[in-house]
Design an enzyme around this catalytic site. Structure first.
Site, PDB file in Angstrom:
ATOM      1  N   HIS A 157       0.588  -1.199  -0.100  1.00 54.97           N
ATOM      2  CA  HIS A 157       0.082  -0.089   0.012  1.00 54.97           C
ATOM      3  C   HIS A 157       0.791   1.187   0.117  1.00 54.97           C
ATOM      4  CE1 HIS A 157      -3.389  -2.786   1.410  1.00 54.97           C
ATOM      5  NE2 HIS A 157      -2.358  -3.078   2.158  1.00 54.97           N
ATOM      6  N   SER A 278      15.196  20.664 -17.705  1.00 55.09           N
ATOM      7  CA  SER A 278      14.198  21.515 -17.835  1.00 55.09           C
ATOM      8  C   SER A 278      14.642  22.729 -18.681  1.00 55.09           C
ATOM      9  CB  SER A 278      13.428  21.745 -16.556  1.00 55.09           C
ATOM     10  OG  SER A 278      12.885  22.968 -16.604  1.00 55.09           O
ATOM     11  N   LYS A 284      16.605  21.040 -12.621  1.00 51.02           N
ATOM     12  CA  LYS A 284      16.072  19.902 -12.849  1.00 51.02           C
ATOM     13  C   LYS A 284      17.121  18.785 -13.477  1.00 51.02           C
ATOM     14  CE  LYS A 284      12.313  19.128 -12.183  1.00 51.02           C
ATOM     15  NZ  LYS A 284      10.932  19.361 -12.734  1.00 51.02           N
ATOM     16  N   GLU A 291       9.827   7.646 -17.680  1.00 52.63           N
ATOM     17  CA  GLU A 291       8.278   8.337 -17.918  1.00 52.63           C
ATOM     18  C   GLU A 291       7.774   7.722 -19.338  1.00 52.63           C
ATOM     19  OE1 GLU A 291       7.846  12.444 -15.725  1.00 52.63           O
ATOM     20  OE2 GLU A 291       9.954  12.164 -16.703  1.00 52.63           O
TER      21      GLU A 291
END
Ligand code: ARG
Length: 459
Positions: A157, A278, A284, A291
């Site tokens: 969980h 970025s 970043k 992804e």
């Protein structure tokens, strides 16, 4: 009057828009090698059976080599007017060999021809993918091997549950990809079936020898029912289904890699070469590769929906709807390949922050189950021990402490069976080491599992 290869009964030429809707050449041109291989086997068989002369067959086999060389060298112009790869090859064979090329299509149809081409192509790609999956498994096992003592929190969980070895976590994925390999291997049994000679739907009147064509093409067996052979695409559905499961495994792994790369977790660092920056935020470093692999899973599952929906309710035998099978199939192959390749390479560039993982195990009561197990060893029933440990956890939360920080006196408030040895019993390495039930995260178990995986992969 139409000049199409099928133009005999047509008085008008095809509408341009219809021509473009009907054409599949931009998609199916990648089948050219399979198509030519299939035609050459068909010619060899026809010559052996006396359906065409050996000289004609020889001329056409060589002509097909020339056509192949032209396509290899980008010398063939593809056009919607010639619909698909089968028509292109046949038409260009005519340019190379003259009217004798018109004998090639004896005793077959594009319906069995396309079924054959896709099977030849997919057999090959399946074997390539199996090898790529094994290479990726090797990357996972290599990382596991370097982390046989690295403890990390195991989650259920998404809450800290019990400590596990990072190697154990990697080997869990190794098992998933092992089943993906097995599924692809199993699918080969059904894929490795030769449909040529089924013709349009009913078989042919010519004295063909399908067994011979089958041998020449290196298939395991010939298909048994002509209508089935030209009208089912279950082998495409099966492949995309297996590929979807594999992508879902990759996607789950991606999600974990993304989480582990956050400042909040900071369990791993993926090297610069496999991350991106970025355009506005200079600090970043984004896990775009992970992804994208996660995102591309959507495409592949979409491809599965596309082929399933296309096939649903199709009456026998061939229907042109089935031409729509290739885009999802090819896209699935391309997507799975690029994902496996990039992950295999990226995995060699993942830095594991062992100390961070270890530190994360020190909070969050990952040893609460062991605290209960300690009491069970003293004769307390597990349910009762669970209740006692729960109370101890609640008390520790109140005190802003971990279980290990409680004094013996504090523990005695929960059970007088607790002695000093409890601290050793619930210490991090002890809790991992004791989980040596087969398949568990115990050090010995995991070491043996790493060795078994290495042996399996021959690394
Ligand atoms: N391009 C077609 C396909 O991919 C080949 C088979 C065409 N057959 C036909 N009867 N028009 O399905």
């Amino acid at each position: 009057m139409s000049e199409k290869l099928w133009g005999g009964r047509f008085a008008e030429s095809t509408d341009k828009l219809v021509e473009s809707v009907n054409a599949s050449i931009n998609v199916d041109k990648r089948l050219y090698e399979s198509d030519i291989k299939g035609s050459q086997a068909h010619l060899e068989m026809m010559a052996k059976q006396g359906i065409i002369s050996s000289e004609d067959a020889e001329t056409l086999v060589q002509g097909l080599d020339t056509v192949k060389a032209r396509i290899d060298n980008n010398e063939m112009e593809f056009t919607d007017a010639l619909e698909d790869i089968h028509m292109h090859v046949e038409e260009h064979l005519g340019d190379v060999c003259g009217p004798v090329a018109r004998k090639l299509h004896t005793g077959r149809s594009r319906n069995d021809q396309v079924a054959l081409d896709v099977r030849i192509y997919l057999k090959d790609e399946t074997l390539t993918l199996i090898q790529m999956l094994k290479d990726f498994q090797a990357a996972l096992v290599t990382l596991a091997d370097a982390n046989k003592k690295t403890v990390m929190p195991g989650y259920t969980h998404m809450q800290r549950a019990q400590p596990v070895l990072f190697a154990h976590h990697m080997l869990a994925y190794y098992q998933m990809f092992k089943r993906d390999v097995e599924r692809l291997e199993d699918s080969l049994k059904r894929l490795d079936v030769m449909p040529l000679g089924c013709a349009a739907l009913a078989g042919t009147t010519f004295p063909i020898d399908r067994e011979y064509t089958c041998q020449v093409l290196g298939f395991s067996r010939v298909s048994e029912n002509s209508m089935d052979s030209v009208s089912d695409r279950d082998f495409v559905m099966e492949f995309i289904s297996h590929a979807s499961i594999c992508m879902i495994h990759l996607s789950r792994l991606s999600e974990e890699l993304i989480l582990w790369s956050t400042s909040e977790f900071a369990f791993i660092t993926i090297s610069d070469a496999f991350t991106t920056g970025s355009s506005i935020m200079p600090q970043k470093k984004n896990p775009d590769v992970c992804e994208l692999v996660r995102g591309k899973t959507g495409r592949v599952v979409g491809n599965l929906m596309a082929i399933l929906t296309t096939m649903k309710s199709l009456p026998m035998a061939y229907n042109k709807d089935m031409q729509e099978d290739k885009e999802p199939l090819f896209d699935t192959i391309d997507t799975l390949k690029v994902c496996l390749e990039v992950y295999t390479r990226m995995f060699a560039h993942i830095e594991v922050h062992k100390e961070r993982m270890r530190a994360a195990c020190m909070t969050g009561f990952l040893n609460a189950t062991d605290f209960a197990d300690y009491l069970v060893n003293k004769g307390v029933a597990f349910r009762t021990a669970h209740g006692i440990a729960g109370k101890a956890v609640a008390f520790a939360i109140e005190q802003e402490k971990e279980l290990d920080d409680l004094t013996l006196e504090e523990m005695h408030a929960f059970s007088d069976l607790i002695e000093k040895d409890v601290y050793g019993f619930i210490s991090l390495d002890a809790t991992v080491a004791r989980r040596n039930s087969y398949g568990g995260t115990g050090f010995e178990n995991v070491s043996a599992a790493v060795d078994a995986a290495k042996k399996d992969l021959g690394i």
